[in-house]
Design an enzyme around this catalytic site. Structure first.
Site, PDB file in Angstrom:
ATOM      1  CG  HIS A 122      -2.007  -0.997   1.211  1.00 33.85           C
ATOM      2  ND1 HIS A 122      -2.882  -1.146   0.153  1.00 33.85           N
ATOM      3  CD2 HIS A 122      -2.364  -1.930   2.130  1.00 33.85           C
ATOM      4  CE1 HIS A 122      -3.728  -2.135   0.437  1.00 33.85           C
ATOM      5  NE2 HIS A 122      -3.432  -2.633   1.613  1.00 33.85           N
ATOM      6  CG  ASP A 243      -5.191  -9.744   3.411  1.00 30.23           C
ATOM      7  OD1 ASP A 243      -4.945 -10.268   2.307  1.00 30.23           O
ATOM      8  OD2 ASP A 243      -4.878  -8.572   3.692  1.00 30.23           O
TER       9      ASP A 243
HETATM   10 ZN   LIG Z   1      -4.300  -6.965   2.715  1.00 34.13          ZN
END
Ligand SMILES: [Zn+2]
Length: 309
Positions: A122, A243
């Site tokens: 990110h 995830d």
């Molecule tokens: Zn993630």
């Protein structure tokens, strides 16, 4: 040859506030799960500044240094917190990814798993966000191109969140193919199929909440594996977030360990056909500790099966 596992205890000194999902215990869960495996274990070095500067400007790196606290936390956004040890861990995350590339391209290993935190996908050019500070996978890709002289590197990101940072760092470089599968809508909100990069070198595969393994595999086969094969990379990098697991508390896809093993197998098979089996995988997310451990073990076991190919 054995699969290389690159990690460092400095990951334990990146401490997040109580209750934060990107917690120190994630590292223990991964280490414990990989404990009995016959891997070549290597300590992650600090990244060289020149390697990081290919992706992040000096002003941003200086601002991170200045912001680092002596104690407690500094919050860079609602999710992203820096403790005293965070930057060392982040720089070793990037350095571990670069070292993995050096070992795989240098013929010391066929493939590698870089088990570090904080994650990286990110982090944008000059913005820390989503638990991430440095774009580890993008830094590794640029190192492979600029230092080793490769012409084409593919990155496949199967974390449940879109790798907006990696996309930001590589979308203008046609030597890098970036493919991301991710739940949509979900944080960070980017990753529409219409985002295709400067040279059709970005492939985004948004998946609806509830997507199970069969649909995931069909999408990956149709939209990711074909594109990687056409691109003919000389190295495949993986942003391995776990995830998208059904047990994960942060998202709503319904994958299981076998699905992570399947995509790992598919990418290793492609790498065997295209680039001497060269695969470097970097840990991203994964927040249910049990599922994270089992998934990482499934992923690394497949890497090991291909290490002698
Ligand atoms: Zn993630």
């Amino acid at each position: 040859m054995k699969t290389v596992l690159i990690t460092h205890e400095d990951c334990l000194d990146h401490v997040t506030p109580p209750g934060h999902p990107e917690q120190v215990a994630r590292m223990d869960a991964v280490w414990r799960a990989l404990d009995g495996l016959d891997l070549t274990r290597v300590t992650a070095p600090m990244a060289a500044r020149d390697d990081v500067l290919r992706c992040h400007p000096v002003d941003y790196l200086d601002a991170l240094e200045k912001a680092a606290p002596e104690e407690g936390w500094v919050s860079l956004d609602a999710d992203t917190h820096m403790s005293r040890g965070s930057l060392a861990a982040a720089w070793r995350g990037a350095g571990g990814a670069v070292r993995a590339v050096d070992m795989v391209l240098g013929g010391e290993a066929r493939n590698a798993f870089v088990a570090m935190r904080p994650p990286g996908h990110h982090a944008e050019t000059a913005t820390a966000m989503g638990f991430c500070f440095l774009g580890n996978v993008a830094i590794a890709a640029k190192h492979a191109l600029e230092h080793h002289g490769l012409s084409r590197v593919a990155i496949v990101d199967f974390d449940v969140h879109h790798g907006n940072g990696t996309q930001d760092l590589v979308e203008s470089d046609p030597r890098i193919l970036f493919c991301s599968t991710h739940q949509s809508p979900l944080y960070p909100g980017t990753g529409a199929a219409s985002e295709t990069g400067v040279a059709d070198n970005v492939v985004n595969v948004p998946l609806p909440e509830g997507t199970k393994g069969a649909a995931f595999r069909a999408e990956v086969e149709a939209k990711v594996l074909t594109r990687v094969a056409d691109f003919a990379p000389e190295l495949i990098l993986i942003s391995a977030g776990f995830d998208a697991h059904a047990d994960d508390p942060l998202a709503g896809l319904s994958l299981v360990e076998g699905d992570f093993a399947w995509i790992t197998e598919a990418l290793c098979d492609l790498a065997a056909d295209l680039c001497h089996g060269r695969v470097v995988s970097c840990l991203e997310g994964g927040y249910d500790l049990e599922a994270l451990g089992r998934s990482a073990a499934a992923h690394v076991t497949v890497l090991m099966e291909h290490a002698n190919g």
